[in-house]
Design an enzyme around this catalytic site. Structure first.
Site, short mmCIF file in Angstrom:
data_model
loop_
_atom_site.label_atom_id
_atom_site.label_comp_id
_atom_site.label_asym_id
_atom_site.label_seq_id
_atom_site.Cartn_x
_atom_site.Cartn_y
_atom_site.Cartn_z
N ASP A 50 0.76 -0.88 -0.06
CA ASP A 50 0.38 -0.15 0.40
C ASP A 50 1.20 1.39 0.16
O ASP A 50 1.26 1.17 1.25
CB ASP A 50 -0.73 -0.11 1.23
CG ASP A 50 -1.70 1.28 1.24
OD1 ASP A 50 -1.98 2.16 0.70
OD2 ASP A 50 -3.23 0.72 1.29
N SER A 118 -4.42 14.44 -15.68
CA SER A 118 -5.27 14.19 -16.25
C SER A 118 -6.02 15.70 -16.70
O SER A 118 -5.66 16.43 -16.24
CB SER A 118 -6.42 13.01 -15.33
OG SER A 118 -7.34 13.30 -15.72
N ALA A 119 -6.76 15.09 -17.54
CA ALA A 119 -7.56 15.99 -18.45
C ALA A 119 -8.53 16.88 -17.56
O ALA A 119 -8.55 17.45 -17.78
CB ALA A 119 -8.05 16.32 -19.42
N TYR A 149 -11.13 14.38 -7.96
CA TYR A 149 -10.56 14.01 -8.45
C TYR A 149 -9.41 15.07 -9.48
O TYR A 149 -7.80 14.65 -9.56
CB TYR A 149 -10.57 13.11 -9.34
CG TYR A 149 -10.05 12.57 -10.65
CD1 TYR A 149 -8.74 11.10 -10.32
CD2 TYR A 149 -10.15 12.52 -12.45
CE1 TYR A 149 -8.50 10.30 -11.28
CE2 TYR A 149 -8.78 11.71 -12.72
CZ TYR A 149 -7.91 10.96 -12.56
OH TYR A 149 -7.13 9.72 -13.36
N ASN A 178 -8.00 10.57 -21.79
CA ASN A 178 -9.13 9.29 -21.94
C ASN A 178 -8.43 8.37 -22.73
O ASN A 178 -8.49 8.24 -23.45
CB ASN A 178 -10.28 9.70 -22.70
CG ASN A 178 -11.46 10.21 -21.97
OD1 ASN A 178 -11.49 9.74 -20.29
ND2 ASN A 178 -11.64 11.29 -21.99
N GLN A 218 -22.45 15.35 -25.36
CA GLN A 218 -20.93 15.66 -24.93
C GLN A 218 -20.19 14.43 -25.59
O GLN A 218 -19.72 13.85 -26.01
CB GLN A 218 -20.66 15.05 -23.41
CG GLN A 218 -21.63 13.54 -23.12
CD GLN A 218 -22.76 12.69 -22.87
OE1 GLN A 218 -23.73 13.54 -23.28
NE2 GLN A 218 -23.08 11.90 -22.05
N ARG A 220 -16.10 14.07 -26.48
CA ARG A 220 -14.55 13.73 -25.56
C ARG A 220 -13.23 13.28 -26.49
O ARG A 220 -14.20 12.90 -28.06
CB ARG A 220 -14.70 12.59 -24.98
CG ARG A 220 -14.92 12.88 -24.20
CD ARG A 220 -14.65 13.55 -22.28
NE ARG A 220 -15.69 13.58 -21.14
CZ ARG A 220 -17.06 14.64 -21.09
NH1 ARG A 220 -16.70 15.20 -21.92
NH2 ARG A 220 -17.08 14.61 -20.01
P1 NAD Z 1 -5.88 1.83 -12.93
O1 NAD Z 1 -7.35 2.62 -11.22
O2 NAD Z 1 -6.17 0.71 -13.66
O3 NAD Z 1 -4.54 1.65 -12.02
C1 NAD Z 1 -4.10 2.66 -10.85
C2 NAD Z 1 -3.71 1.31 -10.05
O4 NAD Z 1 -2.55 1.86 -8.61
C3 NAD Z 1 -4.63 0.18 -10.33
O5 NAD Z 1 -4.02 -1.06 -10.18
C4 NAD Z 1 -4.64 0.56 -7.69
O6 NAD Z 1 -4.52 -0.99 -7.91
C5 NAD Z 1 -3.43 1.25 -7.79
N1 NAD Z 1 -3.13 1.90 -6.90
C6 NAD Z 1 -4.29 2.48 -6.16
N2 NAD Z 1 -4.11 2.93 -4.67
C7 NAD Z 1 -3.28 2.52 -4.22
C8 NAD Z 1 -2.38 1.99 -3.23
N3 NAD Z 1 -2.73 2.72 -1.87
N4 NAD Z 1 -1.27 1.17 -3.39
C9 NAD Z 1 -0.64 0.60 -4.34
N5 NAD Z 1 -1.58 0.61 -5.65
C10 NAD Z 1 -2.40 1.91 -5.43
O7 NAD Z 1 -5.54 3.16 -13.76
P2 NAD Z 1 -4.63 3.57 -15.12
O8 NAD Z 1 -6.06 4.29 -15.95
O9 NAD Z 1 -3.84 2.67 -14.61
O10 NAD Z 1 -4.21 5.34 -14.14
C11 NAD Z 1 -3.32 4.80 -14.25
C12 NAD Z 1 -2.63 6.26 -13.90
O11 NAD Z 1 -3.54 7.40 -14.98
C13 NAD Z 1 -4.15 7.24 -12.81
O12 NAD Z 1 -2.61 8.00 -12.02
C14 NAD Z 1 -4.16 7.95 -13.48
O13 NAD Z 1 -5.50 8.99 -12.31
C15 NAD Z 1 -4.03 8.77 -14.54
N6 NAD Z 1 -4.74 8.89 -15.39
C16 NAD Z 1 -5.60 7.77 -16.36
C17 NAD Z 1 -6.87 8.21 -17.43
C18 NAD Z 1 -7.35 7.19 -18.18
O14 NAD Z 1 -7.65 7.72 -18.77
N7 NAD Z 1 -6.73 5.90 -18.10
C19 NAD Z 1 -6.83 9.25 -17.43
C20 NAD Z 1 -6.05 10.47 -16.95
C21 NAD Z 1 -5.09 9.95 -15.69
#
Ligand code: NAD
Length: 323
Positions: A50, A118-119, A149, A178, A218, A220
């Protein structure tokens, strides 16, 4: 060969990044609360734990990694981040992860750290017009994101930039728009719109109907995972810190997205519009800054990535139905 640490390596983008870094020949340690859900990790070392725990963060940053990628966050699609029901967790958990991991990186003299923003940081008032949203990097201030967020992402961007300014750490910050593709969350409440559309279409019988939150007008833009990783890698190899958009400029309405998925699936379905969390009215990446600074732009149309994603989700739906 670089030594690389990837936080959030059990998640969608993180697990794909592990694969990419291994293909490039680097030594990779992944860290997450969980292993990747859909295929075995290819990381050399994977530690479950964690990242909200400061001692755990110090333990995993136990050597001077060449690069650290911080992708871990408490996140999900509109159904998770726009209802308000998860705000305290989103803010506390993600901020704690960033505070801990960045400080652990500083104490170990990490050469370069990547942060995934993020956007969702962009102000709501610039994204009311679905045909003309403004997402130029400099417009993030004066700040007015439409979700907690987004506020946490802004705070953490500033945190990384502060460590760069005061302690000379090299950081790179991307604002993802996205990102989608195979092996992303596609069910359970945290899925994002491309995956949700693919699932709904895959589950529907030809001639039936699917539900959609809002009127579907909407807009995106969506970026395929491989293109996102190209952008991230190029950014990390550059001297540019950002924050910079990594997204697509191919803007579609959610109705158009749904129709594209139906065409791919070769199904005729009715769309039933229902109330639900929608987020801003319009959003699209503005890629002028990233093109100018590191000469990156996406190369493939949305449809191509959507075909690969639909195929994967349709297989998952079939597998689930058999179990
Ligand atoms: P995801 O939820 O698949 O991956 C995030 C990972 O973080 C998960 O596997 C989760 O278990 C892990 N996590 C959460 N809390 C934790 C903790 N306390 N300790 C250890 N691990 C922990 O999300 P993603 O789509 O792979 O996104 C990755 C990053 O990119 C994130 O920071 C997200 O905010 C950012 N992001 C993603 C998108 C998108 O479209 N996917 C868009 C904008 C920003």
């Amino acid at each position: 060969m670089k030594k690389v640490l990837i936080c959030g390596a059990g998640g969608f983008i993180g697990s794909h990044l592990v694969k990419r870094m291994k293909e490039e020949g680097h030594w990779v340690r992944g860290v997450d609360l969980k292993y990747p859900e859909f295929s075995a990790t290819t990381a050399d070392d994977f530690i479950i734990g964690d990242l909200r725990d400061q001692r755990f963060c110090r333990m995993i940053v136990d050597q001077p990694f060449d690069e650290v990628y911080q992708l871990a966050a408490d996140m999900g699609g509109a159904g998770y981040i726009f209802t308000g029901a998860n705000d305290a967790n989103i803010m506390h958990n993600s901020a704690a992860i960033n505070l801990n991991i960045l400080d652990a990186c500083y104490k170990r003299n990490i050469k370069k750290t990547f942060y995934s923003s993020s956007a969702c940081v962009y102000p709501e008032h610039n994204q009311m017009d679905p045909s003309n949203p403004v997402c130029t990097e400099s417009t993030a201030y004066p700040a007015n994101p439409d979700s907690e967020y987004g506020w946490e992402k802004l705070f953490s961007e500033r945190l990384y930039l502060s460590y760069q300014r005061n302690f000379g750490m090299a950081v790179c910050i991307a604002r993802f728009h996205n990102i989608f593709g195979p092996e992303g969350t596609w069910t359970g409440g945290r899925e994002k719109v491309p995956a949700a559309m693919c699932r709904k279409v895959a589950e529907a019988a030809d001639g039936g109907e699917i539900e959609m939150w809002g009127d579907g007008n909407q807009t995106r833009s969506f970026l395929y995972i491989d293109e996102c990783l190209d952008g991230v890698r190029r950014l990390m190899d550059s001297q540019f810190s950002g924050p910079v958009n990594i997204g697509s400029e191919e803007m579609v309405s959610i109705n158009q997205l749904a129709r594209m998925v139906m065409e791919i699936a070769n199904k005729q379905l009715k769309i039933r519009h229902i109330p639900g969390p929608e987020g801003v009215r319009g959003r699209c990446s503005d890629n002028r800054l990233i093109a100018e600074k590191i000469n990156w732009r996406p190369t493939k149309p949305l449809r191509e990535g959507l075909e690969k994603t639909y195929k994967w989700i349709a297989e998952e739906v079939t597998k689930k139905a058999k179990n």
